[in-house]
Design a protein around this motif. Structure first.
Motif, PDB file in Angstrom:
ATOM      1  N   LEU A  67       4.761   4.195   2.681  1.00 38.66           N
ATOM      2  CA  LEU A  67       4.236   2.991   2.019  1.00 38.66           C
ATOM      3  C   LEU A  67       4.531   1.765   2.864  1.00 38.66           C
ATOM      4  N   ARG A  73       0.834  -1.194   0.000  1.00 35.60           N
ATOM      5  CA  ARG A  73       0.000   0.000   0.000  1.00 35.60           C
ATOM      6  C   ARG A  73       0.870   1.245   0.000  1.00 35.60           C
ATOM      7  N   ILE A  74       0.424   2.280  -0.712  1.00 32.10           N
ATOM      8  CA  ILE A  74       1.074   3.587  -0.713  1.00 32.10           C
ATOM      9  C   ILE A  74       0.125   4.557  -0.013  1.00 32.10           C
ATOM     10  N   TYR A  75       0.608   5.202   1.044  1.00 33.04           N
ATOM     11  CA  TYR A  75      -0.258   6.012   1.890  1.00 33.04           C
ATOM     12  C   TYR A  75      -0.319   7.483   1.485  1.00 33.04           C
ATOM     13  N   VAL A  76       0.653   7.966   0.757  1.00 32.96           N
ATOM     14  CA  VAL A  76       0.688   9.391   0.394  1.00 32.96           C
ATOM     15  C   VAL A  76       0.784   9.519  -1.123  1.00 32.96           C
ATOM     16  N   ASP A  77       0.486  10.705  -1.593  1.00 32.34           N
ATOM     17  CA  ASP A  77       0.542  10.957  -3.035  1.00 32.34           C
ATOM     18  C   ASP A  77       1.866  11.621  -3.404  1.00 32.34           C
ATOM     19  N   GLU A  78       2.247  11.478  -4.639  1.00 31.13           N
ATOM     20  CA  GLU A  78       3.465  12.118  -5.133  1.00 31.13           C
ATOM     21  C   GLU A  78       3.321  13.639  -5.057  1.00 31.13           C
ATOM     22  N   THR A  85      11.348   6.217  -3.384  1.00 34.56           N
ATOM     23  CA  THR A  85      10.974   7.615  -3.626  1.00 34.56           C
ATOM     24  C   THR A  85      12.092   8.495  -3.094  1.00 34.56           C
ATOM     25  N   GLN A 128       3.323  15.308  -2.285  1.00 29.62           N
ATOM     26  CA  GLN A 128       2.664  15.680  -1.037  1.00 29.62           C
ATOM     27  C   GLN A 128       3.697  16.044   0.028  1.00 29.62           C
ATOM     28  N   LYS A 166       4.883   0.871  -7.997  1.00 28.40           N
ATOM     29  CA  LYS A 166       3.477   1.028  -7.638  1.00 28.40           C
ATOM     30  C   LYS A 166       3.007  -0.168  -6.806  1.00 28.40           C
ATOM     31  N   THR A 167       1.759  -0.096  -6.345  1.00 27.22           N
ATOM     32  CA  THR A 167       1.186  -1.171  -5.526  1.00 27.22           C
ATOM     33  C   THR A 167       1.224  -2.499  -6.281  1.00 27.22           C
ATOM     34  N   ARG A 196       8.313  11.196  -6.878  1.00 25.50           N
ATOM     35  CA  ARG A 196       7.576  10.146  -7.594  1.00 25.50           C
ATOM     36  C   ARG A 196       7.848   8.770  -6.978  1.00 25.50           C
TER      37      ARG A 196
END
Length: 396
Positions: free
Chosen positions: A106, A90-95, A214, A97, A202-203, A198
């Motif tokens: 993540l 899982r990725i908890y934050v957005d690029e 990142t 952010q 990805k998940t 970035r």
């Protein structure tokens, strides 16, 4: 007798013709001389040009802004890389952010590492139990030795077994800590406040140790690195040793890639330890505040420093012309005769050239250089300093 008179008459006629020819030639010569004199007088009159704008040069001291290409970096920039193998759960934050220190970014798959922790806990419990049993056995044998029921050697053997059991506890605790550490690596957290870059994985993607997950950048402040030549470095250090006004005490200006001047000024902090072998240059570092986070890590721009130049002459660009790689001006002598003069500009300053080698009071053709040429005479119309350098303030 008649023949003699005839000869004399013929001779007189020849003399008269010769005199008339000489008079005619003299008349032609005088006419030509007058014509040439009149032509030369007219040509001389034509070579005197009236009301040609002329500027008298004066030495000046200016603060000349010099620019250097710079590389901009965040004060803190960290690459977040995987330390263990696993899948991105899982990725908890957005690029892009903003995150706080300790915030989860993540999560990697952790089932396997949970099992390792459980196994290590079991081994630790087993080692602790064995150590407890060895301790009880040693105490029991201690009583028997005191009653002379068994030999002391059996007690020593029991003590050795207890030591082995206790070392087993240490080993099990180490294995547990290692398992817990590996488990913690599956949860990726921000090392400090910053902006997330970035996510290349990805998940569901498989990551292996060393893979980039990142980047985190803290751009509340930025560093700008720019390079100077060895000569510029030596001038800077001599000024520093002599205690003169230093660039490090001045506000440093940053010009962004779009040509706009950055609203905050920076301070020169430090420099690299060595010169770059290939270029012979050395890098300086300037720190700039970035409260609005306008500047990003990896941006480009130009550093602008103030450089004082003394006893130089500002030659208007419109007063010059170039032939190949040389620059020229028309200069007037004391008789107002035009002479061509070459010079080598030190550098450009707006619509002026900075030059040395002239003298106070030298007069140059200010405008209309297309009308003049070497050797002609002019009647100068003097141009004031204020008129000649009216645009100078826009370049300060």
């Amino acid at each position: 007798m008649k023949s003699k008179d005839l000869g004399n008459s013929h001779l007189g006629l020849m003399n008269n013709l010769l005199k008339k020819s000489l008079s005619f030639l003299l008349l032609i010569f005088c006419l030509n001389f007058y014509s040439c004199s009149n032509s030369n007088s007219k040509e001389k009159d034509q070579l005197i040009l009236e009301n040609i704008p002329v500027l008298e040069l004066t030495a000046k001291t200016i603060e000349f802004p010099k620019t250097y290409v710079c590389e901009i970096q965040a004060v803190q920039f960290v690459e977040i890389r995987a330390k263990v193998e696993g899948y991105v759960d899982r990725i908890y934050v957005d690029e892009g952010q903003f995150v706080k220190k300790g915030q989860t970014l993540l999560q990697l798959s952790s089932l396997e590492f949970n099992e390792m922790v459980n196994s290590a806990n079991a081994k630790l419990a087993q080692a602790q139990a064995e150590a407890q049993a060895a301790s009880v056995e040693m105490q029991r044998l201690q009583i028997l030795v005191e009653k002379d029921i068994i030999s002391p050697s059996e007690l020593e053997l029991a003590k050795s077994k207890k030591s082995v059991a206790e070392s087993g506890i240490v080993e099990a605790e180490s294995m547990l800590k290692n398992a817990q550490t590996n488990l913690s690596y599956t949860t990726i957290k921000a090392p400090y406040d910053g902006i997330v870059d970035r996510f290349p994985k990805k998940t569901g993607a498989l990551v292996t140790p060393g893979d980039l997950l990142t980047n985190i950048t803290d751009v509340n402040e930025v560093f700008a690195y720019f390079k100077v030549t060895e000569n510029e470095y030596l001038r800077y250090m001599r000024a520093k040793l002599e205690g003169e006004s230093l660039t490090s005490n001045q506000d440093v200006t940053l010009i962004l890639s779009d040509g706009e001047v950055y609203e905050y000024t920076g301070k020169l902090e430090t420099m690299e330890a060595d010169f770059e072998r290939g270029t012979g240059s050395i890098a300086f570092r300037v720190r700039f505040p970035n409260p609005d986070q306008l500047i990003k890590h990896g941006a480009s721009g130009k550093i602008q420093l103030s450089n004082q130049m003394e006893n130089i002459f500002l030659i208007p660009q419109k007063s010059t012309f170039e032939i190949q790689d040389y620059s020229y001006v028309y200069i007037l002598d004391k008789d107002n005769q035009v002479k061509v003069r070459s010079f080598k500009p030190l550098q450009r300053y707006g619509v002026y050239y900075i030059a040395e080698g002239f003298e106070e009071g030298d007069r140059i053709i200010y405008e209309g250089i297309q009308q003049v040429k070497d050797g002609i005479f002019v009647n100068p119309a003097m141009v004031s300093d204020k008129e000649a350098y009216d645009t100078l303030s826009s370049f300060l």
